[in-house]
Design an enzyme around this catalytic site. Structure first.
Site, PDB file in Angstrom:
ATOM      1  N   ASP A  96      11.989 -21.645  40.688  1.00 50.82           N
ATOM      2  CA  ASP A  96      12.362 -23.325  40.903  1.00 50.82           C
ATOM      3  C   ASP A  96      11.630 -24.121  40.252  1.00 50.82           C
ATOM      4  O   ASP A  96      10.439 -23.403  39.491  1.00 50.82           O
ATOM      5  CB  ASP A  96      12.411 -23.330  42.310  1.00 50.82           C
ATOM      6  CG  ASP A  96      11.292 -23.773  42.882  1.00 50.82           C
ATOM      7  OD1 ASP A  96      10.420 -23.582  41.954  1.00 50.82           O
ATOM      8  OD2 ASP A  96      11.242 -22.745  43.983  1.00 50.82           O
ATOM      9  N   HIS A 111       6.822 -15.090  36.629  1.00 45.98           N
ATOM     10  CA  HIS A 111       7.909 -14.638  36.754  1.00 45.98           C
ATOM     11  C   HIS A 111       9.034 -15.516  36.140  1.00 45.98           C
ATOM     12  O   HIS A 111      10.194 -15.176  36.641  1.00 45.98           O
ATOM     13  CB  HIS A 111       8.457 -14.370  38.219  1.00 45.98           C
ATOM     14  CG  HIS A 111       7.638 -13.193  39.225  1.00 45.98           C
ATOM     15  ND1 HIS A 111       7.830 -13.219  40.430  1.00 45.98           N
ATOM     16  CD2 HIS A 111       6.528 -12.886  38.448  1.00 45.98           C
ATOM     17  CE1 HIS A 111       6.409 -12.386  40.345  1.00 45.98           C
ATOM     18  NE2 HIS A 111       6.098 -12.042  39.382  1.00 45.98           N
ATOM     19  N   CYS A 138      21.661 -16.518  19.889  1.00 44.08           N
ATOM     20  CA  CYS A 138      20.621 -17.336  19.758  1.00 44.08           C
ATOM     21  C   CYS A 138      20.421 -18.312  18.808  1.00 44.08           C
ATOM     22  O   CYS A 138      21.069 -18.159  17.829  1.00 44.08           O
ATOM     23  CB  CYS A 138      19.665 -16.125  19.294  1.00 44.08           C
ATOM     24  SG  CYS A 138      17.513 -17.324  19.530  1.00 44.08           S
ATOM     25  N   GLY A 178       2.642 -19.287  51.036  1.00 45.93           N
ATOM     26  CA  GLY A 178       4.325 -18.609  51.095  1.00 45.93           C
ATOM     27  C   GLY A 178       5.022 -17.625  50.201  1.00 45.93           C
ATOM     28  O   GLY A 178       5.678 -17.748  49.645  1.00 45.93           O
TER      29      GLY A 178
HETATM   30  P1  OAD Z   1       9.212 -13.523  49.374  1.00 53.71           P
HETATM   31  O1  OAD Z   1      10.456 -13.684  50.446  1.00 53.71           O
HETATM   32  O2  OAD Z   1       8.470 -11.694  49.877  1.00 53.71           O
HETATM   33  O3  OAD Z   1       8.361 -13.980  50.511  1.00 53.71           O
HETATM   34  C1  OAD Z   1       7.706 -15.463  51.756  1.00 53.71           C
HETATM   35  C2  OAD Z   1       7.301 -15.391  51.888  1.00 53.71           C
HETATM   36  O4  OAD Z   1       7.311 -17.001  51.889  1.00 53.71           O
HETATM   37  C3  OAD Z   1       6.920 -14.195  53.572  1.00 53.71           C
HETATM   38  O5  OAD Z   1       5.615 -14.621  53.695  1.00 53.71           O
HETATM   39  C4  OAD Z   1       7.292 -15.952  54.313  1.00 53.71           C
HETATM   40  O6  OAD Z   1       6.593 -15.780  55.773  1.00 53.71           O
HETATM   41  C5  OAD Z   1       6.373 -17.464  53.642  1.00 53.71           C
HETATM   42  N1  OAD Z   1       7.365 -18.557  53.941  1.00 53.71           N
HETATM   43  C6  OAD Z   1       8.591 -18.817  55.129  1.00 53.71           C
HETATM   44  N2  OAD Z   1       8.902 -19.836  54.324  1.00 53.71           N
HETATM   45  C7  OAD Z   1       7.630 -20.433  54.545  1.00 53.71           C
HETATM   46  C8  OAD Z   1       6.989 -21.752  55.199  1.00 53.71           C
HETATM   47  N3  OAD Z   1       8.331 -22.731  55.476  1.00 53.71           N
HETATM   48  N4  OAD Z   1       5.744 -21.724  54.696  1.00 53.71           N
HETATM   49  C9  OAD Z   1       4.773 -20.981  54.355  1.00 53.71           C
HETATM   50  N5  OAD Z   1       5.225 -19.502  54.101  1.00 53.71           N
HETATM   51  C10 OAD Z   1       6.625 -19.048  54.585  1.00 53.71           C
HETATM   52  O7  OAD Z   1       8.981 -14.003  48.170  1.00 53.71           O
HETATM   53  P2  OAD Z   1       8.119 -13.998  46.989  1.00 53.71           P
HETATM   54  O8  OAD Z   1       6.338 -13.636  48.398  1.00 53.71           O
HETATM   55  O9  OAD Z   1       7.815 -15.797  46.644  1.00 53.71           O
HETATM   56  O10 OAD Z   1      10.607 -11.893  41.270  1.00 53.71           O
HETATM   57  O11 OAD Z   1       8.251 -13.055  46.433  1.00 53.71           O
HETATM   58  C11 OAD Z   1       7.364 -12.385  44.724  1.00 53.71           C
HETATM   59  C12 OAD Z   1       8.864 -12.024  43.939  1.00 53.71           C
HETATM   60  O12 OAD Z   1       9.758 -11.175  44.312  1.00 53.71           O
HETATM   61  C13 OAD Z   1       9.720 -12.970  43.430  1.00 53.71           C
HETATM   62  O13 OAD Z   1       8.681 -14.109  42.638  1.00 53.71           O
HETATM   63  C14 OAD Z   1      10.424 -12.794  43.147  1.00 53.71           C
HETATM   64  C15 OAD Z   1      10.831 -11.263  44.508  1.00 53.71           C
HETATM   65  O14 OAD Z   1      11.283 -10.078  43.551  1.00 53.71           O
HETATM   66  C16 OAD Z   1      11.472 -12.117  40.991  1.00 53.71           C
HETATM   67  O15 OAD Z   1      12.469 -12.085  40.705  1.00 53.71           O
HETATM   68  C17 OAD Z   1      10.476 -10.873  39.914  1.00 53.71           C
END
Ligand code: OAD
Length: 238
Positions: A96, A111, A138, A178
């Site tokens: 985003d 990413h 393209c 997060g």
């Molecule tokens: P995840 O969905 O794996 O994790 C989201 C984290 O945010 C979790 O640990 C939640 O506990 C936490 N969370 C949720 N709401 C929150 C809030 N209001 N405040 C604080 N924490 C909160 O998402 P990512 O770690 O971003 O990659 O995932 C990593 C990558 O996996 C993404 O970039 C994506 C995905 O596959 C690609 O698409 C290449």
């Protein structure tokens, strides 16, 4: 917190955008519990069924276009404006553009971004919120059928890793917000920053997979916990 801190690095994940109404990936109603990664987020899926993959990301664009930054994104932007003598960088795993909408700078999308397309033939990156299709041409090399959402799929190398490596090795404060800490290389960034001397903080609602790597943990919704922490940083460093 160390008062001599000059370089702050944030690592953000889907959790920072949750309070803006966007889905995370691994929660119960997360994106990867509704769609199979192998269908929409691998390079093999894109080679096998490019139009299906385009449609998946086309369907996400309107929601991400409309989404607005929340208090967590805005607080990081505020920190960047207030602490002019500090270098403050944002490494985000999010596709985003909420950090940009919040007014931040020095943002590294490792990413990719939902509002970009890349040509697999010539590497040209173009910005658009419009739909993309497997038949697109393209605008740079004029070949057809090579346009891909500029999103890093499983099996591809994340973007800007050279710059990111330098940021991690030179920061004094590393703040993760997060992210579940399961996707590498991002999950290992804290270790690099720590090895090179940074103090490390994690903001999350739950215990993460790489929780033990951090010096400090702040539990709760980032929209509440991060602005308070950032107010303290501003008061301390100004
Ligand atoms: P995840 O969905 O794996 O994790 C989201 C984290 O945010 C979790 O640990 C939640 O506990 C936490 N969370 C949720 N709401 C929150 C809030 N209001 N405040 C604080 N924490 C909160 O998402 P990512 O770690 O971003 O990659 O995932 C990593 C990558 O996996 C993404 O970039 C994506 C995905 O596959 C690609 O698409 C290449």
């Amino acid at each position: 917190m160390d008062k001599t801190c000059k370089h702050i690095v944030f690592l953000t994940g889907a959790g920072i955008s949750a309070e803006s109404g966007l889905s995370t990936f691994r929660s119960e109603d997360g994106l990867w519990n509704k769609h199979r990664v192998e269908d929409v987020a691998t390079i093999e899926a894109f080679e096998r069924q490019p139009e299906y993959v385009h449609q998946f990301y086309n369907s996400m664009r309107p929601e991400l276009f409309a989404a607005q930054p929340n208090a967590a994104h805005l607080s990081i932007a505020r920190l960047q404006k207030e602490l002019k003598q500090h270098k403050i960088s944002i490494i985000t795993q999010n596709v985003d553009t909420l950090h940009e909408k919040a007014g931040s700078n020095n943002i590294y999308h490792i990413h990719g971004q939902i509002n970009q397309l890349v040509c697999l033939q010539c590497g040209h990156v173009s910005e658009t919120w419009a739909e993309a299709h497997s038949t697109d041409v393209c605008p740079n090399c004029h070949t057809q059928g090579n346009i891909k959402p500029n999103i890093v799929f499983f099996g591809e190398t994340p973007l800007c890793l050279d710059v990111v490596d330098n940021l991690l090795k030179t920061c004094d404060l590393f703040i993760s917000v997060g992210t579940s800490g399961v996707v590498y290389p991002a999950a290992g960034f804290v270790q690099i920053a720590k090895l090179y001397g940074a103090e490390t903080y994690e903001f999350n609602m739950e215990k993460t997979s790489n929780n033990y790597m951090f010096d400090h943990h702040i539990f709760g919704k980032a929209g509440s916990t991060l602005p308070t922490f950032i107010d303290e940083l501003i008061a301390q460093y100004q």
